[in-house]
Design an enzyme around this catalytic site. Structure first.
Site, PDB file in Angstrom:
ATOM      1  N   HIS A  72       0.841  -1.210   0.000  1.00  0.00           N
ATOM      2  CA  HIS A  72       0.000   0.000   0.000  1.00  0.00           C
ATOM      3  C   HIS A  72       0.874   1.258   0.000  1.00  0.00           C
ATOM      4  CE1 HIS A  72      -4.097  -1.663   1.571  1.00  0.00           C
ATOM      5  NE2 HIS A  72      -3.589  -2.395   0.608  1.00  0.00           N
ATOM      6  N   TYR A 201      -9.028   5.199   8.321  1.00  0.00           N
ATOM      7  CA  TYR A 201      -9.103   5.562   9.743  1.00  0.00           C
ATOM      8  C   TYR A 201     -10.193   6.631   9.865  1.00  0.00           C
ATOM      9  CZ  TYR A 201      -4.612   3.260  10.737  1.00  0.00           C
ATOM     10  OH  TYR A 201      -3.604   2.340  10.907  1.00  0.00           O
ATOM     11  N   PRO A 292      -3.109   0.181  19.400  1.00  0.00           N
ATOM     12  CA  PRO A 292      -2.926  -0.268  18.015  1.00  0.00           C
ATOM     13  C   PRO A 292      -3.139   0.799  16.939  1.00  0.00           C
ATOM     14  CG  PRO A 292      -4.975  -1.154  18.924  1.00  0.00           C
ATOM     15  CD  PRO A 292      -4.276  -0.455  20.040  1.00  0.00           C
ATOM     16  N   LYS A 296       1.972   0.016  15.283  1.00  0.00           N
ATOM     17  CA  LYS A 296       3.412  -0.011  15.586  1.00  0.00           C
ATOM     18  C   LYS A 296       3.908  -1.221  16.375  1.00  0.00           C
ATOM     19  CE  LYS A 296       4.629   3.418  13.396  1.00  0.00           C
ATOM     20  NZ  LYS A 296       4.676   2.794  12.093  1.00  0.00           N
ATOM     21  N   TYR A 384       4.202   6.724  10.140  1.00  0.00           N
ATOM     22  CA  TYR A 384       3.410   5.539   9.790  1.00  0.00           C
ATOM     23  C   TYR A 384       4.269   4.502   9.050  1.00  0.00           C
ATOM     24  CZ  TYR A 384      -0.853   2.912   8.976  1.00  0.00           C
ATOM     25  OH  TYR A 384      -1.815   1.929   8.993  1.00  0.00           O
TER      26      TYR A 384
HETATM   27  P1  RFL Z   1       3.590 -11.673  21.442  1.00  0.00           P
HETATM   28  O1  RFL Z   1       3.057 -11.743  20.068  1.00  0.00           O
HETATM   29  O2  RFL Z   1       2.657 -11.403  22.555  1.00  0.00           O
HETATM   30  O3  RFL Z   1       4.348 -13.053  21.704  1.00  0.00           O
HETATM   31  C1  RFL Z   1       4.781 -13.444  22.991  1.00  0.00           C
HETATM   32  C2  RFL Z   1       4.747 -14.951  23.044  1.00  0.00           C
HETATM   33  O4  RFL Z   1       5.234 -15.396  24.313  1.00  0.00           O
HETATM   34  C3  RFL Z   1       4.376 -16.423  24.797  1.00  0.00           C
HETATM   35  N1  RFL Z   1       4.530 -16.487  26.255  1.00  0.00           N
HETATM   36  C4  RFL Z   1       5.310 -17.394  26.884  1.00  0.00           C
HETATM   37  N2  RFL Z   1       6.057 -18.388  26.401  1.00  0.00           N
HETATM   38  C5  RFL Z   1       6.717 -19.150  27.307  1.00  0.00           C
HETATM   39  N3  RFL Z   1       6.647 -18.946  28.644  1.00  0.00           N
HETATM   40  C6  RFL Z   1       5.909 -17.969  29.164  1.00  0.00           C
HETATM   41  N4  RFL Z   1       5.850 -17.776  30.480  1.00  0.00           N
HETATM   42  C7  RFL Z   1       5.193 -17.128  28.258  1.00  0.00           C
HETATM   43  N5  RFL Z   1       4.365 -16.067  28.415  1.00  0.00           N
HETATM   44  C8  RFL Z   1       3.979 -15.698  27.196  1.00  0.00           C
HETATM   45  C9  RFL Z   1       3.010 -16.018  24.300  1.00  0.00           C
HETATM   46  O5  RFL Z   1       2.099 -17.117  24.259  1.00  0.00           O
HETATM   47  C10 RFL Z   1       3.335 -15.496  22.909  1.00  0.00           C
HETATM   48  O6  RFL Z   1       3.297 -16.502  21.931  1.00  0.00           O
HETATM   49  O7  RFL Z   1       4.757 -10.608  21.564  1.00  0.00           O
HETATM   50  P2  RFL Z   1       5.888 -10.120  20.500  1.00  0.00           P
HETATM   51  O8  RFL Z   1       6.538 -11.297  19.845  1.00  0.00           O
HETATM   52  O9  RFL Z   1       6.679  -9.113  21.213  1.00  0.00           O
HETATM   53  O10 RFL Z   1       5.023  -9.411  19.327  1.00  0.00           O
HETATM   54  C11 RFL Z   1       4.311  -8.226  19.580  1.00  0.00           C
HETATM   55  C12 RFL Z   1       3.065  -8.153  18.706  1.00  0.00           C
HETATM   56  O11 RFL Z   1       2.339  -9.360  18.828  1.00  0.00           O
HETATM   57  C13 RFL Z   1       2.169  -6.960  19.060  1.00  0.00           C
HETATM   58  O12 RFL Z   1       2.918  -5.830  19.375  1.00  0.00           O
HETATM   59  C14 RFL Z   1       1.222  -6.587  17.898  1.00  0.00           C
HETATM   60  O13 RFL Z   1       0.309  -7.615  17.621  1.00  0.00           O
HETATM   61  C15 RFL Z   1       0.463  -5.303  18.217  1.00  0.00           C
HETATM   62  N6  RFL Z   1      -0.520  -4.961  17.182  1.00  0.00           N
HETATM   63  C16 RFL Z   1      -0.121  -4.365  15.990  1.00  0.00           C
HETATM   64  N7  RFL Z   1       1.177  -4.131  15.747  1.00  0.00           N
HETATM   65  C17 RFL Z   1       1.567  -3.627  14.537  1.00  0.00           C
HETATM   66  O14 RFL Z   1       2.771  -3.411  14.344  1.00  0.00           O
HETATM   67  N8  RFL Z   1       0.680  -3.336  13.529  1.00  0.00           N
HETATM   68  C18 RFL Z   1      -0.632  -3.552  13.689  1.00  0.00           C
HETATM   69  O15 RFL Z   1      -1.397  -3.360  12.727  1.00  0.00           O
HETATM   70  C19 RFL Z   1      -1.100  -4.038  14.970  1.00  0.00           C
HETATM   71  N9  RFL Z   1      -2.385  -4.273  15.175  1.00  0.00           N
HETATM   72  C20 RFL Z   1      -1.861  -5.238  17.360  1.00  0.00           C
HETATM   73  C21 RFL Z   1      -2.786  -4.872  16.337  1.00  0.00           C
HETATM   74  C22 RFL Z   1      -2.307  -5.899  18.501  1.00  0.00           C
HETATM   75  C23 RFL Z   1      -3.650  -6.156  18.636  1.00  0.00           C
HETATM   76  N10 RFL Z   1      -4.016  -6.868  19.798  1.00  0.00           N
HETATM   77  C24 RFL Z   1      -4.932  -7.917  19.816  1.00  0.00           C
HETATM   78  C25 RFL Z   1      -3.228  -6.682  21.001  1.00  0.00           C
HETATM   79  C26 RFL Z   1      -4.125  -5.111  16.470  1.00  0.00           C
HETATM   80  C27 RFL Z   1      -4.576  -5.744  17.637  1.00  0.00           C
HETATM   81  C28 RFL Z   1      -6.064  -5.936  17.744  1.00  0.00           C
HETATM   82  C1  PHB Z   2      -5.032  -4.445  11.276  1.00  0.00           C
HETATM   83  O1  PHB Z   2      -5.183  -4.652  10.052  1.00  0.00           O
HETATM   84  O2  PHB Z   2      -5.226  -5.335  12.127  1.00  0.00           O
HETATM   85  C2  PHB Z   2      -4.642  -3.097  11.745  1.00  0.00           C
HETATM   86  C3  PHB Z   2      -4.371  -2.099  10.824  1.00  0.00           C
HETATM   87  C4  PHB Z   2      -4.009  -0.841  11.268  1.00  0.00           C
HETATM   88  C5  PHB Z   2      -3.938  -0.579  12.612  1.00  0.00           C
HETATM   89  C6  PHB Z   2      -4.185  -1.577  13.545  1.00  0.00           C
HETATM   90  C7  PHB Z   2      -4.552  -2.852  13.106  1.00  0.00           C
HETATM   91  O3  PHB Z   2      -3.596   0.675  13.037  1.00  0.00           O
END
Ligand code: RFL
Ligand code: PHB
Length: 390
Positions: A72, A201, A292, A296, A384
């Protein structure tokens, strides 16, 4: 058992680190407390900065992303019932983002590791990290009904916000910074072609909404809701009605389809400093959380492990601790830039629950300025796409 790097957590941070280290001949063991199926289907992020794409290429896991990821060059900001395009690439000298689900990134990373027969254990229990101030830390855990001990040179704490690594650091060492928001996101994944080519957005009188996607056949949509929202009170029709009201603009309709998944995500900002102690290095959500809105979290997690891998390659290759010692400092500049951007986007786009009209007017004034002023639009764009200087 013995390894050089014990990696706790098989999220994007831990898995990417293991693949980067493997490329440099550094062995690691990855320990994950959930099942493979669970981590491969946990729906989260979808936006990858160009730097994240390049890191996944370096880790050798970018083939499918290259084929299926959606490149994109802009996003849409909506307010007062109008849509305005922010041309990200034009404003940043050609940088772009790639839409590719975190679930897919994780699947590709797990496959790369397991195809090579490298150690990645799922469903481990009771992980404990000890002796992090010695030159030989130990990680103990339950697996297949037995207790195991893993000796290592370094522990990478990639276990997310609720993990055990950050809490293994003695009291008084870390300074933490937190902000809780009075908002959450209700997110759905729907089997319907996205109604827009680019992310939308939307600021609206009924609260924030976001139109995103996962593929040409899958839409991902979010609504601002209260953190205590009960998903049972949000049947699919209510969600679509609310999305129609918040995202609708004259002459445009949101396509509906079967809802495949739905959930509520609370929003929080959090940073723990420093991101290291002794031979334990924290990366990703274990050290910091962003709301979110700026997309980032995943990108920061990948940035951290890029720096950690570089420092470990230098340490194991030359014995030099210089990069390891400055790891936290080198991560935190970008962490705080992203904390600010995510807070700013969240504050500009989410409607307070108290009906404060003055605040709403300020938000619209800021949105209008952001799309009207090339300087303001460039500031949003470079944050972004991830090229903003920290
Ligand atoms: P994770 O993905 O939470 O992975 C951590 C892993 O550790 C495991 N764990 C353990 N394992 C062993 N022993 C233990 N005691 C443990 N405790 C936990 C967990 O089960 C898991 O598998 O962290 P990591 O790797 O640092 O990654 C971070 C990302 O997952 C997170 O920042 C993003 O998903 C945030 N986020 C977004 N980030 C973006 O860059 N772009 C996005 O568009 C975006 N959208 C989002 C998001 C997060 C969302 N939610 C649900 C929080 C949208 C949403 C809705
Ligand atoms: C997503 O596609 O899950 C998404 C996109 C943009 C955001 C957060 C989540 O800022």
């Amino acid at each position: 058992m013995r390894t050089r790097v014990a990696i706790i957590g098989a999220g994007p941070a831990g898995l990417t680190l293991s693949c980067l280290l493997e490329r440099h001949g550094i062995d690691s063991v990855v320990l994950e407390n959930k099942s493979r199926d669970y981590v491969e289907h946990r729906i989260r992020a979808g936006v990858l900065e160009q730097g994240s794409v390049e890191l996944l290429e370096e880790a050798g896991v970018a083939d499918r992303m290259g084929r299926e990821g959606l490149v994109h060059h802009g996003i849409e900001l909506q307010f007062d019932g109008e849509r305005h395009r922010v041309p990200l690439s034009d404003l940043t000298g050609g940088a772009s983002i790639v839409i590719y689900g975190q679930t897919e990134v994780v699947k590709d990373l797990i496959a790369a590791r397991l195809d090579k027969g490298l150690p990645l254990l799922f469903e481990v229990d009771d992980v404990a990290v000890d002796d992090i101030c010695s030159i030989q830390p130990r990680v103990s855990f339950e697996h297949d009904g037995r207790r195991h001990e893993l000796e290592c040179d370094v522990v990478a704490g990639c276990d997310g916000f609720h993990g055990v690594c950050r809490t293994a650091i003695p009291d008084g060492v870390l300074t933490t910074y937190t902000r809780e928001y009075p908002f959450a996101w209700l997110g759905i994944l729907a089997a319907v072609a996205p109604s827009s080519d680019e992310l939308v957005y939307a600021h609206s009188r009924r609260g924030f909404a976001l139109l995103s996607m996962r593929s040409p056949q899958l839409s991902r949509l979010y609504l601002q809701c209260r953190p205590e929202a009960d998903i049972a009170l949000w049947p699919d029709e209510r969600i679509w009605d609310e999305l129609d009201l918040r995202l609708g603009v004259p002459g445009w309709d949101l396509a509906h389809g079967p809802v495949l998944e739905k959930g509520v995500t609370p929003m929080r900002s959090f940073v723990a400093e420093p991101m290291q102690y002794g031979r334990l290095y924290l990366a990703g959500d274990a050290a910091h959380i962003v709301p979110p809105t700026g997309a980032k979290g995943l990108n920061l997690a990948l940035h951290d492990v890029g720096l950690l891998a570089e420092a470990l390659v230098s340490f194991f290759g030359t014995g030099s601790r210089t990069l390891l010692d400055s790891y936290s400092w080198r991560c935190l500049g970008r962490v705080w830039r992203s904390e600010h951007f995510s807070w700013w986007m969240t504050s500009m786009l989410h409607l307070g629950w108290d009906g404060d009209k003055y605040e709403e007017k300020l938000q619209v004034a800021q949105l209008r300025y952001t799309v009207a002023s090339p300087a303001a639009a460039t500031s949003l764009a470079e944050n972004y796409v991830g090229t903003a200087k920290a």
